[in-house]
Design an enzyme around this catalytic site. Structure first.
Site, PDB file in Angstrom:
ATOM      1  N   ASN A 168       0.683  -1.222  -0.076  1.00  0.00           N
ATOM      2  CA  ASN A 168      -0.069   0.147  -0.005  1.00  0.00           C
ATOM      3  C   ASN A 168       0.883   1.144   0.013  1.00  0.00           C
ATOM      4  OD1 ASN A 168      -2.839  -1.082   0.386  1.00  0.00           O
ATOM      5  ND2 ASN A 168      -1.702  -2.113   1.812  1.00  0.00           N
ATOM      6  N   GLU A 169       1.120   1.833  -1.367  1.00  0.00           N
ATOM      7  CA  GLU A 169       2.147   2.947  -1.364  1.00  0.00           C
ATOM      8  C   GLU A 169       1.345   4.290  -0.752  1.00  0.00           C
ATOM      9  OE1 GLU A 169       4.909   2.314  -1.827  1.00  0.00           O
ATOM     10  OE2 GLU A 169       5.256   0.882  -3.726  1.00  0.00           O
ATOM     11  N   PRO A 170       2.239   5.309  -0.571  1.00  0.00           N
ATOM     12  CA  PRO A 170       1.694   6.575  -0.178  1.00  0.00           C
ATOM     13  C   PRO A 170       0.501   6.856  -1.235  1.00  0.00           C
ATOM     14  CG  PRO A 170       4.043   6.736  -0.137  1.00  0.00           C
ATOM     15  CD  PRO A 170       3.596   5.262  -0.668  1.00  0.00           C
ATOM     16  N   SER A 172      -2.504   5.588  -0.837  1.00  0.00           N
ATOM     17  CA  SER A 172      -3.671   4.296  -0.570  1.00  0.00           C
ATOM     18  C   SER A 172      -4.613   4.838   0.379  1.00  0.00           C
ATOM     19  CB  SER A 172      -3.004   2.781  -0.249  1.00  0.00           C
ATOM     20  OG  SER A 172      -2.100   2.529  -1.280  1.00  0.00           O
TER      21      SER A 172
END
Length: 541
Positions: A168-170, A172
Site C-alpha cells: 500500500n504505497e503513499p 492508498s
C-alpha cells in the site's frame, strides 16, 4: 484543626509521551525477531488449548527473515506445531511465476512452510500468475477467504522507507481492500537487490488493502536498520494516507517492534531532554548541541542563548552556564575527533587525540564485507595507515561472487582458453572445467542458480580485484585474508542467517593477528544485507 497534607507527587514516566503507537525497542534485529516469534508461538498454543484455528497474516522481504528462522527453530527444537495455523500473506509481485526465485510464494516455502508441519491447504498467497481480469476476481475471493477463516488474529508487517505497509504505497485509501497496485519507484529501487537489476523488478503487485490490515485483531510491525525517519513519522506524526503506516495509530492493538537503529529518530532517543529530566553528560551535551546546530544550519560557535531557549535546552543553560562556554566545550570535542593520524601519532602526547600513540607500529585489521568495500568505504584511511608505517591486514569476509555478471565470467573464460592456446599449455583438468562452465552459461535459464564451479570462478575474479587493491596501497598478498564466510555462499542474492561457523572463522583471524585496531567497512541501511550481517558477526566474535 487538622494540618493540611502535602500533595502527593506523581512519578509519571513521560519518555514515550510523543509516541501515538506503542513501541518496543531491542538492541538487535535478532532479539526483536525472537520476541515476535514467541508472541506468535504463544498465540498458536493459546488457540490450540481452545481447539481453535490460529489465523496469521504474514509478511515477506528482508525484515521477517530472522523471525521465520526462529519459528522454524521453535518447531524443530521445542515442538511448536503449526497444524492449527491458517496463513494469509500480505502481498505478491505481479506478474511473476510462482516458482521464480523472487516470488513471495517461493520465499515463504523456502524460509518457513517447507520446514514446518503446516497443512498445505491452510496456506494462502496472492496469485501473481493470473491475467489482470482474473487477478481482480481473485482479490475479491481472497477477502472472502480471510472473512471465512474468522479474520486475521495476528498480522505481521514490515514498513517501506516511504511508509508503505504491504504494498500500500503513499496515497492508498484507508478503505482499500486486496487489489492490484502499481509500485512506487522508490519501492522498486529498494527491492532491486532481489533481482539482477532494476529493470527486472515487477512494476505491479497484489496486496491486502489498508482496510483489510486494520481488521486484524492484533498487529505487530517490525523494522530494523535505517528506517528511523519513517518510523518516527509513522509513530509521532499526523495520521495521513501519504504515510500509510501512520494509519496504524487508529488500531487499538498495534505494537511496533524495532531495533536501536530504527529508533534513532524517535523523540525519546534523539531529543531525550524534551521528554523529562536527564543527566547532562559530555556525550549528551555534544549530541544536543550538534543536533541543534544541524537543525538551525548554524556553526556550533554561532549558537546563541536564544537558540538554546527556543530548542528546549534552557535546562542545559541553567546547569552548565552560558551558551558561549557550552559552544566552546562542544567545539573542542569535535576538534579532538578529527585526525590525520588514524593509527595515532607516534612519540607524541596529544590530550584528547582519538587514538593512543603507543604501541607503534600497530597491527590494523580492516574487515571488508565484499572484496571492494575496504577501498570504497575507507580508502583514504587504508592508505594513510599503511603510509604511516602500520601493519595493515584486510579480512575479505565474503567472496562477493554474486556481483560478478555472467558476461564478465565469459570474458575471463575466453581469456583463460586463449592463454592456454597461445602458450601451448596442456591442462586437461582446467580445459574440462572451462568447457563445462562455458556450456552452463550458454544454456543458463532465468533464475537458475550458478553451479559451484561458476561461483568459484566468480569468486576468483573478485579475489584478483581485491589483491590488486592491496598491491596498489602497498599491502602484500600475505596480508589479504579471504575468509569466505559460509552464510554468503547460497548462490543467490538472498543469504542465509549467520551461524557459529561464520563466528569461528572470524575469531580464528582475530586470534591469529591480535590487532590493536579493528575497522569494519560497510553500509548498514539494510539490516539483512551483507554489510550489516558481516558487522554483526564481527561484534559477536
Amino acid at each position: 484543626m487538622s494540618t493540611p497534607t502535602k500533595p502527593h507527587k506523581l512519578n509519571i514516566d513521560l519518555i514515550d509521551s510523543f509516541e501515538k503507537i506503542p513501541v518496543k525497542i531491542f538492541d538487535s534485529s535478532d532479539a526483536g525477531s525472537l520476541f515476535v516469534a514467541h508472541e506468535i508461538a504463544a498465540l498458536i498454543k493459546e488457540k490450540q488449548a481452545k481447539n481453535e484455528k490460529c489465523v496469521l497474516g504474514l509478511a515477506t522481504g528482508s525484515t521477517p527473515l530472522r523471525l521465520y528462522t526462529h519459528l522454524v527453530n521453535l518447531h524443530k527444537n521445542e515442538g511448536l506445531s503449526f497444524k492449527n495455523v491458517i496463513t494469509f500473506n500480505l502481498d505478491e509481485y505481479y506478474p511473476i511465476e510462482r516458482d521464480a526465485l523472487q516470488s513471495y510464494w517461493s520465499y515463504m516455502h523456502r524460509h518457513l512452510f517447507n520446514q514446518i508441519d503446516i497443512f498445505p491447504e491452510n496456506i494462502h498467497l496472492p496469485n501473481g500468475e493470473l491475467s489482470k481480469e482474473d487477478a481482480k476476481k481473485a482479490c475479491e475471493a481472497y477477502e472472502q477467504m480471510i472473512e471465512s477463516a474468522g479474520g486475521i488474529d495476528l498480522q505481521i508487517l514490515g514498513i517501506g522507507t516511504n511508509g508503505h505497509i504491504g504494498f500500500n504505497e503513499p496515497g492508498s485509501s484507508i478503505f482499500s481492500k486486496t487489489r492490484l497496485v502499481s509500485l512506487d519507484n522508490s519501492t522498486r529501487i529498494n527491492n532491486a537487490y532481489e533481482f539482477q537489476n532494476i529493470s527486472e523488478v515487477p512494476r505491479m503487485a497484489i496486496t491486502m488493502g489498508i482496510s483489510t490490515i486494520l481488521k486484524a485483531k492484533k498487529i505487530l510491525l517490525m523494522a530494523w536498520g535505517l528506517k528511523a525517519p519513517i518510523i518516527a513519522k509513522s509513530v509521532e506524526g499526523a495520521v495521513t494516507e501519504q504515510t500509510p503506516a501512520s494509519i496504524l495509530q487508529q488500531h487499538n492493538n498495534c505494537l511496533f517492534v524495532i531495533d536501536e537503529s530504527a529508533a534513532a529518530e524517535l523523540t525519546r532517543i534523539k531529543l531525550p531532554w524534551l521528554t523529562g529530566e536527564i543527566e547532562w553528560t559530555a556525550k549528551m551535551i555534544k549530541r544536543a548541541v550538534v543536533n541543534m546546530a544541524l537543525k538551525l544550519n548554524k556553526p556550533v560557535l554561532s549558537l546563541t542563548t536564544h537558540d538554546y531557549n527556543e530548542n528546549g535546552l534552557s535546562d542545559l543553560l541553567v546547569e552548565k552556564g552560558d551558551a558561549y562556554d557550552i559552544n566552546l566545550q562542544v567545539y573542542y570535542m569535535l576538534r579532538d575527533s578529527i585526525t590525520g593520524w588514524p593509527g595515532g601519532k607516534p612519540d607524541t602526547d596529544i590530550p584528547g587525540h582519538p587514538e593512543r600513540s603507543k604501541p607503534y607500529p600497530k597491527t590494523c585489521l580492516i574487515f571488508s564485507p565484499h572484496p571492494d568495500d575496504d577501498i570504497i568505504s575507507m580508502g583514504g584511511t587504508f592508505m594513510r595507515l599503511h603510509d604511516q608505517g602500520h601493519d595493515v591486514h584486510v579480512g575479505y569476509q565474503t567472496s562477493g561472487n554474486i556481483a560478478v555478471t555472467d558476461e564478465f565470467v565469459t570474458r575471463f573464460l575466453d581469456f583463460a582458453v586463449g592463454f592456454e592456446n597461445q602458450f601451448g599449455i596442456d591442462n586437461k583438468k582446467s580445459e574440462q572445467i572451462l568447457s563445462e562452465a562455458k556450456h552452463f552459461l550458454a544454456s543458463k535459464k532465468k533464475n537458475e542458480i550458478d553451479t559451484p564451479e561458476i561461483r568459484a570462478i566468480k569468486g576468483l575474479i573478485r579475489r584478483c580485484e581485491a589483491r590488486a587493491t592491496c598491491r596498489y596501497v602497498g599491502v602484500g598478498d600475505a596480508n589479504a585474508h579471504f575468509m569466505n564466510l559460509p552464510f554468503y555462499e547460497t548462490g543467490t542474492i538472498e543469504k542465509n542467517p549467520y551461524t557459529e561457523k561464520d563466528i569461528d572463522i572470524t575469531i580464528e583471524l582475530l586470534q591469529k593477528l591480535k590487532p590493536h585496531q579493528v575497522y569494519c567497512a560497510g553500509d548498514l541501511a539494510d539490516p539483512h544485507g551483507t554489510h550489516k550481517v558481516c558487522l554483526d558477526i564481527v561484534l559477536e566474535s
